[in-house]
Design an enzyme around this catalytic site. Sequence first.
Site, PDB file in Angstrom:
ATOM      1  N   LYS A  12       0.870  -1.184   0.000  1.00 31.00           N
ATOM      2  CA  LYS A  12       0.000   0.000   0.000  1.00 31.00           C
ATOM      3  C   LYS A  12       0.901   1.226   0.000  1.00 31.00           C
ATOM      4  O   LYS A  12       1.873   1.302   0.752  1.00 31.00           O
ATOM      5  CB  LYS A  12      -0.912   0.003   1.229  1.00 31.00           C
ATOM      6  CG  LYS A  12      -1.751   1.292   1.367  1.00 31.00           C
ATOM      7  CD  LYS A  12      -2.789   1.216   2.484  1.00 31.00           C
ATOM      8  CE  LYS A  12      -3.424   2.582   2.743  1.00 31.00           C
ATOM      9  NZ  LYS A  12      -4.401   2.579   3.838  1.00 31.00           N
ATOM     10  N   ASP A  52      -2.551  10.029   4.124  1.00 28.42           N
ATOM     11  CA  ASP A  52      -3.972   9.680   4.178  1.00 28.42           C
ATOM     12  C   ASP A  52      -4.713  10.663   5.085  1.00 28.42           C
ATOM     13  O   ASP A  52      -4.762  10.478   6.305  1.00 28.42           O
ATOM     14  CB  ASP A  52      -4.134   8.234   4.690  1.00 28.42           C
ATOM     15  CG  ASP A  52      -5.594   7.799   4.730  1.00 28.42           C
ATOM     16  OD1 ASP A  52      -6.446   8.524   4.169  1.00 28.42           O
ATOM     17  OD2 ASP A  52      -5.872   6.726   5.311  1.00 28.42           O
ATOM     18  N   LYS A  79     -10.375  12.611   8.173  1.00 28.64           N
ATOM     19  CA  LYS A  79     -10.062  12.031   9.481  1.00 28.64           C
ATOM     20  C   LYS A  79     -10.086  13.120  10.550  1.00 28.64           C
ATOM     21  O   LYS A  79      -9.720  14.256  10.265  1.00 28.64           O
ATOM     22  CB  LYS A  79      -8.634  11.444   9.458  1.00 28.64           C
ATOM     23  CG  LYS A  79      -8.498  10.102   8.801  1.00 28.64           C
ATOM     24  CD  LYS A  79      -7.067   9.606   8.948  1.00 28.64           C
ATOM     25  CE  LYS A  79      -6.846   8.316   8.186  1.00 28.64           C
ATOM     26  NZ  LYS A  79      -7.596   7.170   8.711  1.00 28.64           N
ATOM     27  N   ASP A 114       1.307   5.877   5.836  1.00 24.20           N
ATOM     28  CA  ASP A 114       0.377   5.032   5.086  1.00 24.20           C
ATOM     29  C   ASP A 114       0.992   4.449   3.799  1.00 24.20           C
ATOM     30  O   ASP A 114       0.309   3.803   3.025  1.00 24.20           O
ATOM     31  CB  ASP A 114      -0.909   5.819   4.788  1.00 24.20           C
ATOM     32  CG  ASP A 114      -2.146   4.953   4.909  1.00 24.20           C
ATOM     33  OD1 ASP A 114      -2.041   3.867   5.505  1.00 24.20           O
ATOM     34  OD2 ASP A 114      -3.204   5.363   4.387  1.00 24.20           O
ATOM     35  N   ASP A 143     -12.092   7.394   3.154  1.00 24.15           N
ATOM     36  CA  ASP A 143     -10.975   7.042   4.044  1.00 24.15           C
ATOM     37  C   ASP A 143     -10.634   5.547   3.958  1.00 24.15           C
ATOM     38  O   ASP A 143      -9.592   5.123   4.447  1.00 24.15           O
ATOM     39  CB  ASP A 143     -11.329   7.438   5.483  1.00 24.15           C
ATOM     40  CG  ASP A 143     -10.122   7.426   6.397  1.00 24.15           C
ATOM     41  OD1 ASP A 143      -8.988   7.392   5.878  1.00 24.15           O
ATOM     42  OD2 ASP A 143     -10.314   7.461   7.627  1.00 24.15           O
ATOM     43  N   GLU A 158      -9.472   4.095   1.542  1.00 27.11           N
ATOM     44  CA  GLU A 158      -8.855   4.287   0.218  1.00 27.11           C
ATOM     45  C   GLU A 158      -7.803   3.228  -0.113  1.00 27.11           C
ATOM     46  O   GLU A 158      -7.553   2.955  -1.273  1.00 27.11           O
ATOM     47  CB  GLU A 158      -8.220   5.681   0.144  1.00 27.11           C
ATOM     48  CG  GLU A 158      -6.800   5.814   0.736  1.00 27.11           C
ATOM     49  CD  GLU A 158      -6.699   5.467   2.223  1.00 27.11           C
ATOM     50  OE1 GLU A 158      -7.719   5.563   2.923  1.00 27.11           O
ATOM     51  OE2 GLU A 158      -5.601   5.083   2.669  1.00 27.11           O
ATOM     52  N   ARG A 175      -7.762  -0.012   0.192  1.00 31.43           N
ATOM     53  CA  ARG A 175      -8.275  -1.169  -0.550  1.00 31.43           C
ATOM     54  C   ARG A 175      -8.632  -0.797  -1.992  1.00 31.43           C
ATOM     55  O   ARG A 175      -8.550  -1.626  -2.897  1.00 31.43           O
ATOM     56  CB  ARG A 175      -9.467  -1.784   0.199  1.00 31.43           C
ATOM     57  CG  ARG A 175     -10.681  -0.918   0.298  1.00 31.43           C
ATOM     58  CD  ARG A 175     -11.640  -1.369   1.381  1.00 31.43           C
ATOM     59  NE  ARG A 175     -11.194  -0.984   2.716  1.00 31.43           N
ATOM     60  CZ  ARG A 175     -11.875  -1.241   3.837  1.00 31.43           C
ATOM     61  NH1 ARG A 175     -13.019  -1.900   3.780  1.00 31.43           N
ATOM     62  NH2 ARG A 175     -11.401  -0.851   4.998  1.00 31.43           N
TER      63      ARG A 175
HETATM   64  N1  BES Z   1      -4.639   4.194   6.699  1.00 32.08           N
HETATM   65  C1  BES Z   1      -5.809   3.862   7.403  1.00 32.08           C
HETATM   66  C2  BES Z   1      -5.610   2.720   8.399  1.00 32.08           C
HETATM   67  C3  BES Z   1      -4.656   2.954   9.549  1.00 32.08           C
HETATM   68  C4  BES Z   1      -5.148   3.338  10.795  1.00 32.08           C
HETATM   69  C5  BES Z   1      -3.303   2.746   9.407  1.00 32.08           C
HETATM   70  C6  BES Z   1      -4.281   3.521  11.853  1.00 32.08           C
HETATM   71  C7  BES Z   1      -2.436   2.930  10.464  1.00 32.08           C
HETATM   72  C8  BES Z   1      -2.926   3.310  11.691  1.00 32.08           C
HETATM   73  C9  BES Z   1      -6.894   3.433   6.432  1.00 32.08           C
HETATM   74  O1  BES Z   1      -6.859   3.994   5.186  1.00 32.08           O
HETATM   75  C10 BES Z   1      -8.209   3.830   7.032  1.00 32.08           C
HETATM   76  O2  BES Z   1      -8.412   4.991   7.222  1.00 32.08           O
HETATM   77  N2  BES Z   1      -9.060   2.856   7.317  1.00 32.08           N
HETATM   78  C11 BES Z   1     -10.325   3.099   7.904  1.00 32.08           C
HETATM   79  C12 BES Z   1     -11.346   2.228   7.190  1.00 32.08           C
HETATM   80  C13 BES Z   1     -12.765   2.560   7.509  1.00 32.08           C
HETATM   81  C14 BES Z   1     -13.119   3.927   6.973  1.00 32.08           C
HETATM   82  C15 BES Z   1     -13.666   1.517   6.890  1.00 32.08           C
HETATM   83  C16 BES Z   1     -10.234   2.735   9.379  1.00 32.08           C
HETATM   84  O3  BES Z   1      -9.527   1.796   9.727  1.00 32.08           O
HETATM   85  O4  BES Z   1     -10.849   3.436  10.179  1.00 32.08           O
HETATM   86 ZN    ZN Z   2      -4.981   4.612   4.546  1.00 36.26          ZN
HETATM   87 ZN    ZN Z   3      -7.854   5.917   5.111  1.00 31.47          ZN
END
Ligand code: BES
Ligand code: ZN
Ligand code: ZN
Length: 505
Positions: free
Chosen positions: A271, A276, A283, A294, A353, A355, A357
Amino acid sequence: MNLEIIQGDILDKYCDLLVVNLFEGVARPGGATGVVDKALSGEISKYISRKKFEGKLGEWLVIPSNGKIKAQSVAVMGLGKRENFDVDSVRKLGGFMIKLAKSEKVSTLSTILHGVGIGRLDAREGAQALTEGLFLGSYHFKAYKGAQHKKKKQELEIKSVTVMELDSRLCKAGQEGLNRGKLMAEATSLARDLVNTPSSDMTPARLAAEAQKLAVRGSGITCKIFDHKAMERIGMRAALAVGRGSLHAPVGVHLIYRPAVSKKTVAVVGKAVSFDSGGLSLKPSEHMTTMKIDMAGAASVIGLFKALSELKPKITVHGIFLAVENMPSGSAYRPGDVVAAMDGTTIEVLNTDAEGRVTLADALCYAKKQKPDMIIDLATLTGACVVALGEEIAGLMTDQESISEKLLTASKESGEPLWRLPLFASYQKQVESKIADIKNVGGGSGGGTITAALFLKTFVGDTPWAHIDIAGPSYTEKETRPDQAYGASGYGVRLISQFLASLVK
Ligand code: BES
Ligand code: ZN
Ligand code: ZN
């Protein structure tokens, strides 16, 4: 820091500090520690009998040698309980040795191949782990510190560590381990540097440039770069949609390592979201502060390729990442948009967010087209994985028993914790969309790490695949291990190198 292994007697080495070891609960030191104890007229035994030192991992005892041996002082470091001792204990010991040297303000050290005699470790593995611990324990990200700070740090730096070993065969194996450990530490440090660098500098273009740097003559590595127009032509519309809100254009990267003789082909996908923000599904600020990390998956792919260029395993390796920045703006992709991935699968974006995937959908489609024997992806994909497994453990999801087994073994050996979670098929309905083929969020009732993985699974088809969610261990704000300082860990470089080696054993 200069690290070397020399054939000779530990008592003959002039240095500031000689480091030996002791298992927890041992009353009479044996091996090298016994020899040093004797030379110091039983001084070490005295401390043990007075219960001043127990031998716990991370514990040490420093005794001045008062001219009885050539080293100025002797340190005994704990190895912990014998039944808990393994190769990772030695890696940690290496990290603790750096802390010891700093607290004693010494700059020349001599030591032994820890755990190789009484601990029954293989000399090569033991030396590799010690080397990794020493170098990773000394890692500091200094690029953004001022000149004054840099000067101060240099004065405190450890100049040399000399490993003394009498047996010439063990010296030879130890030297091999030392070389490999140094290489793994360098590759891991490269990944750490890339992740620690702020997003304003570590843009998608910079990530691509860092990958390109590895494609030099003799490395066995080539690197193809796709600008956003090329990505458009290939049909990477999902990844492009994620990057559309940013001023920094998306870039696709395809590294290939080709050995002279190849027994397998593996694609490693990372990734690569350079920052992000969450996009329009912005966020909260406290969750955004660390989001330069990220792209840690891609950083580990780059680190891995640095290692491959010297390890030269008999495996063809594709390293693939699509670098994008996830930003909100007038041109950003929106919640409710539907985007098509490279294989035509339509994705309903309900949260911008989620993103990672969406970008990985295209990266996995592209990886599958290389017809590898398997695909492994590394991604800081879900906060849910940090909730499930905490900050030190990555989540593994795969349907392939043999890949799982090999990755979990590699995890034990490399000291990068990994725990398997189920790719629970009935959760697949959580990512079904009413208007498109799939949606980018799950049902919102927990299991977010698994639903994210099931989303990815759609794009790999029949190719054997394992997904590793590294959201937890890719970065730490507290020191979790002596070889892991504040900041990026470089998680995955050693795990995947070890895993690839195990495929052609
Ligand atoms: N980059 C984040 C995941 C992340 C969180 C990485 C904390 C490292 C530390 C990812 O893109 C994300 O924001 N995921 C969301 C998904 C949700 C919106 C379905 C999440 O985990 O809250
Ligand atoms: Zn992310
Ligand atoms: Zn994200």
